[in-house]
Design an enzyme around this catalytic site. Sequence first.
Site, PDB file in Angstrom:
ATOM      1  N   ASP A  99       0.853  -1.187   0.000  1.00  0.00           N
ATOM      2  CA  ASP A  99       0.000   0.000   0.000  1.00  0.00           C
ATOM      3  C   ASP A  99       0.889   1.237   0.000  1.00  0.00           C
ATOM      4  OD1 ASP A  99       0.939  -0.532   2.588  1.00  0.00           O
ATOM      5  OD2 ASP A  99      -0.737   0.484   3.546  1.00  0.00           O
ATOM      6  N   GLU A 163       0.248  -1.269   5.727  1.00  0.00           N
ATOM      7  CA  GLU A 163       1.285  -0.711   6.597  1.00  0.00           C
ATOM      8  C   GLU A 163       1.100   0.772   6.842  1.00  0.00           C
ATOM      9  OE1 GLU A 163       5.067   1.196   7.730  1.00  0.00           O
ATOM     10  OE2 GLU A 163       3.905   1.513   5.899  1.00  0.00           O
TER      11      GLU A 163
END
Length: 405
Positions: A99, A163
Amino acid sequence: MADIEQILGDLNKDSFVSLLKNIIGESKYVQNNPPELIPEEDRVVTHVLNSLLPYSTTTRGGPLIVNHVSYFPKRGNLIVEYPGTEPGKILSFVGMHMDVVTANPNDWDFDPFSLSIDGEKLRGRGTTDCLGHVALVTELMKKLGETKLKLKSTVVAVFIANEENSSITGVGVDALVKDGLLNKLKGGPLFWIDTADKQPCIGTGGMIPWKLHFTGKLFHSGLPHKAINPLELGMEALKEIQSRFYKDFPPHKEEQVYGFATPSTMKPTQWSYPGGGINQIPAECTISGDVRLTPFYSVNDVINKLQEYVDEINENIEKLDTRGPVSKYVLPEENLRGSLTVTFNEASSGVACDLKSRGFEVLCKATEKVVGHVKPYSITGTLPLIRDLKVKHISFFPYFMVTCL
């Protein structure tokens, strides 16, 4: 070591750039800012699998063991294992997250959601944090699958979801740890791969978000002697709390060893009040901030001390410094006293890596060989995921740049 380097060879730049181009092309869809933007990490997983499955046991084309683990639709993690020859010996690379933080194309000089090349620069959202690392480690695992290199240690790569934002949990590495899927990594060094720097980061800070609420008495600003000004109370009380904090938690000798950029700090970052006219002293206000704590101090000790400071100030509020001849925090004729309370959001501890570990030794030598010099550093940015892993692992060496400041 020379034989391993010779067999693996240099990075295949064409293959790497091709893979990175595909992955960066998904960056628009893996921005992480709920509830508006929820990433679909499986878009990246697809490209990683396209590279690795031909060399996996899944297709019988190679030795790689691939495990695609999902806890939410379209939000998968990927665990890739290259088996070694000696049971129990293991080396792992964790933290390559799929991400990214958000990007507004209007603020960029080029399209952030596609890979562009400017001389030696690879440009696009995620090239350094952390899609470039996803592509790099994928190329490493692919090379191991191609060469079938005989290694004593098993090599594991863990590509993770979620994350960049912690408002939604149970998606990424936290869920993998909870399910015991990383337990086998305890047998050897664990490198956290998420850095935009060439040098090893060997320490991070803990974080304690705090909120101080101050209660006074509302009154017209033309008659300040009839008010208890919570803004003045807040400024003086915070000054006292900070003074005590820095006395009780001074710079630690280990901070120089680890190269921390700053010692532990306690400071305000936000101030709010209910609103009102400029000629009105408000009844209350709130100051919020954080403690950034080097890992040589206990988070619980700090929380207990901050509460102790607040309790002692409340008990002796009339002794607190005031501001001007009519400033006061007690109105005896009305039996009123100003007061403050402190609350804390979820806190996390920092990490100090094992400087005697084999992982640290090897990483320093590799960095010096490639970069020309090695200068490990530490910062008080936080990565709670790192601390959770360190608690559960015997030999841990993270290599990252903090992105969740």
